[in-house]
Scaffold this active site. Structure first.
Site, PDB file in Angstrom:
ATOM      1  N   HIS B 113     -97.195  11.573  41.921  1.00 58.53           N
ATOM      2  CA  HIS B 113     -96.738  10.424  41.126  1.00 58.53           C
ATOM      3  C   HIS B 113     -97.877   9.443  40.825  1.00 58.53           C
ATOM      4  O   HIS B 113     -97.878   8.772  39.795  1.00 58.53           O
ATOM      5  CB  HIS B 113     -95.625   9.666  41.866  1.00 58.53           C
ATOM      6  CG  HIS B 113     -94.336  10.435  41.942  1.00 58.53           C
ATOM      7  ND1 HIS B 113     -93.294  10.057  42.744  1.00 58.53           N
ATOM      8  CD2 HIS B 113     -93.927  11.561  41.308  1.00 58.53           C
ATOM      9  CE1 HIS B 113     -92.300  10.926  42.596  1.00 58.53           C
ATOM     10  NE2 HIS B 113     -92.665  11.843  41.746  1.00 58.53           N
ATOM     11  N   HIS B 350     -92.302  14.836  48.225  1.00 64.25           N
ATOM     12  CA  HIS B 350     -93.736  14.553  48.343  1.00 64.25           C
ATOM     13  C   HIS B 350     -94.313  13.867  47.103  1.00 64.25           C
ATOM     14  O   HIS B 350     -95.426  14.213  46.650  1.00 64.25           O
ATOM     15  CB  HIS B 350     -94.519  15.846  48.631  1.00 64.25           C
ATOM     16  CG  HIS B 350     -93.766  16.844  49.449  1.00 64.25           C
ATOM     17  ND1 HIS B 350     -93.199  16.524  50.657  1.00 64.25           N
ATOM     18  CD2 HIS B 350     -93.426  18.135  49.199  1.00 64.25           C
ATOM     19  CE1 HIS B 350     -92.563  17.570  51.133  1.00 64.25           C
ATOM     20  NE2 HIS B 350     -92.669  18.562  50.268  1.00 64.25           N
ATOM     21  N   CYS B 351     -93.562  12.931  46.550  1.00 62.16           N
ATOM     22  CA  CYS B 351     -94.031  12.183  45.364  1.00 62.16           C
ATOM     23  C   CYS B 351     -94.359  13.110  44.203  1.00 62.16           C
ATOM     24  O   CYS B 351     -95.358  12.908  43.484  1.00 62.16           O
ATOM     25  CB  CYS B 351     -95.244  11.314  45.703  1.00 62.16           C
ATOM     26  SG  CYS B 351     -94.891  10.047  46.906  1.00 62.16           S
ATOM     27  N   THR B 352     -93.574  14.153  44.031  1.00 53.95           N
ATOM     28  CA  THR B 352     -93.764  15.064  42.890  1.00 53.95           C
ATOM     29  C   THR B 352     -92.383  15.469  42.363  1.00 53.95           C
ATOM     30  O   THR B 352     -92.058  16.664  42.336  1.00 53.95           O
ATOM     31  CB  THR B 352     -94.530  16.345  43.299  1.00 53.95           C
ATOM     32  OG1 THR B 352     -93.801  16.958  44.374  1.00 53.95           O
ATOM     33  CG2 THR B 352     -95.938  16.072  43.730  1.00 53.95           C
TER      34      THR B 352
END
Lengths: 120, 394
Positions: B113, B350-352
């Site tokens: 992100h 995981h910020c994706t």
């Protein structure tokens, strides 16, 4: 190995209120960004009173069990009574310590219900 | 093999740490440096004229050279930021959007992100088109095909924090980008700990990483800016430490990296990170990577014997990081169960989020290796994972 209490596992494997209401008054979908959990709640209101409620969605055992426990407890309550509930209400139902990250999972359903009411 | 250098294992002997992609554990040399600075010679940097202040300034300036050497940059191309995200934001703020008008911003769908939201916002604010190359089997070719002079900027990670993979066509991508005058922003957050890229060989314009993912302290990011751009770009934060001259109505600013470092920097972290890098160099980065690859092979072998899950990005190749999506059990429940045995892994997206959506995965369990891991750690992880999975079968 015992990860969660049996009560949580029972609700997780056989959740209550896990169905889509057809005659709902309002619904709301909410996601937990960090874990990808999502929940959609359906509320049937008569006047100010919650007559029936249900949910659909997927997530970890805590989010699913918390939704099952929470929804079966709030039927019959008024909108204001539901909006006044806080995280302690969920923690008392879950009966286990939750870290801040897992607390978000447990509170997802309650947040969705409150947002559904506020959207009316 | 390298566990002895990390004091946390003396305090938690049963710790199995498999979350190095989130942050690495810290070697004793880092703690000694922090303690030394705070206990023996605390002073601000680039200001005082007394011995402690001079020592701090000398060490701070030397640290910039140590960091620069890591990626074959010049010391005047290295900016200290708060973290990698801050470094990416600094790039976005510093770029002159007037010169980019009518062109596109290109990124891959597998970006963290931090290397996605920044460009989303950058494109929106500057009215540029944002093109995100979908993560598919041939995504690198798709990316290559899209690179031409209509692209203003390319944002790309050197190692995905989910698939653990490095773009195989990186050289081709960089050459084509360079030929098309595309500004290249490389995210080395995950790769830097395993493979220290050479910015001159890559010919990139910007490269970012965080110290805390390379056995360093939190609160310190590294921003490499190619020297010609360093001269062209204007500062984005203002105040002390970055000025050349200040008058009542106007000021002039320093040249070089310090123009991007307004205010007192994270001195303790900078000094400590340099010590960590010197420590790693003494052991040898190559030796560490060879050891990690041996561990990665063992992990790959163990995972190949399990079933009931998919590996995001596939299990074909050996790598130091795997994100696993189990059919029957949510990653949060797995990570919680493993955590009860002090086995630390990451669960979630995981910020994706776009990448997880593209791979049809609601969440995954990420296992990532560091230099302190051992085959015993992997054995313990696999053993306990089987127990947790078994619990949820009931």
């Amino acid at each position: 190995m015992n990860i969660y209490y049996q009560n949580i596992m029972d609700h997780f494997h056989n959740p209550e209120c896990y169905v889509k209401l057809t005659d709902y008054t309002t619904c709301f979908e909410l996601k937990n960004l960090s874990c990808g959990d999502q929940i959609k709640v359906y509320l049937k209101l008569e006047g100010d009173i919650l007559k029936d409620v249900s949910f659909e969605g997927e997530g970890c055992a805590i989010s699913q069990a918390a939704a099952s426990m929470f929804l079966s407890e709030i039927i019959g309550k008024s909108k204001k009574e539901i909006l006044d509930l806080d995280k302690q209400f969920i923690l008392d139902l879950i009966e286990m310590h939750l870290s801040p990250v897992r607390l978000k999972c447990a509170l997802l359903c309650m947040e969705a219900v409150k947002k559904a009411i506020l959207s009316l | 093999m390298f566990k002895q250098y990390f004091p946390i294992f003396k305090n938690q002997e049963d710790l199995v740490y498999l979350d190095s992609a989130a942050t690495t554990l810290k070697p004793a040399v880092l703690l000694q440096s922090l303690e030394g600075y705070y206990e023996n010679y605390t002073a601000n940097v680039h200001r005082g004229l007394y011995p402690n202040a001079e020592k701090v300034t000398e060490e701070f300036d030397q640290a910039r050279t140590v960091v620069a050497n890591l990626i074959n940059a010049n010391s005047n191309e290295i900016v200290f930021t708060h973290n990698a995200t801050d470094a990416l934001n600094t790039i976005a703020l510093a770029l002159d959007s007037q010169q980019l008008q009518g062109r596109k911003v290109l990124i891959s769908e597998s970006e963290h992100h931090s290397n996605l939201v920044v460009w989303q916002e950058f494109a929106k604010r500057n009215k540029l088109e944002l093109c995100i190359v979908e993560y598919a089997e041939n995504w690198e070719q798709d990316l290559l095909d899209q690179i031409d002079d209509s692209v203003a900027l390319l944002g790309l990670s050197l190692m995905s924090n989910v698939t653990g993979l490095r773009p195989q066509s990186l050289d081709k991508i960089m050459k084509k980008a360079s030929g098309s005058k595309v500004i290249t922003v490389l995210d080395a957050c995950q790769s830097i700990v395993h493979q220290q890229d050479d910015v001159k060989a890559l010919n990139c314009d910007f490269l970012v990483f965080s110290a805390h993912k390379l056995y360093g302290p939190t609160g310190l990011g590294i921003l490499y800016i190619k020297s010609n751009l360093m001269q062209l770009l204007n500062p984005v934060r203002f105040g002390g430490g970055m000025v050349e001259d200040v008058q009542r109505s106007q000021s002039s600013y320093l040249e070089g990296p310090m123009k991007f470092e307004a205010g007192t920097p994270n001195i303790a972290a900078v000094l400590a990170f340099a010590k960590v890098l010197e420590f790693l160099r003494e052991i040898s980065f190559e030796k560490i990577y060879i050891y990690e690859l041996e561990l990665a092979k063992y992990l790959h072998q163990q995972l190949s014997q399990l079933s009931g899950f998919k590996v995001l990005g596939g299990l074909q190749s050996v790598r130091t990081l795997y994100a696993l999506d189990f059919d029957m059990v949510h990653s949060h429940d797995l990570a919680y169960g493993l955590g009860m045995k002090n086995i630390c892994v990451r669960a979630g997206q995981h910020c994706t989020n776009p990448l997880h959506a593209s791979l049809d995965s609601r969440a995954s369990l990420r296992v990532s290796l560091g230099m302190y891991n051992t085959c015993e750690d992997i054995d313990k992880f696999v053993l306990e994972l089987k127990k947790v999975l078994n619990f949820f079968k009931k």
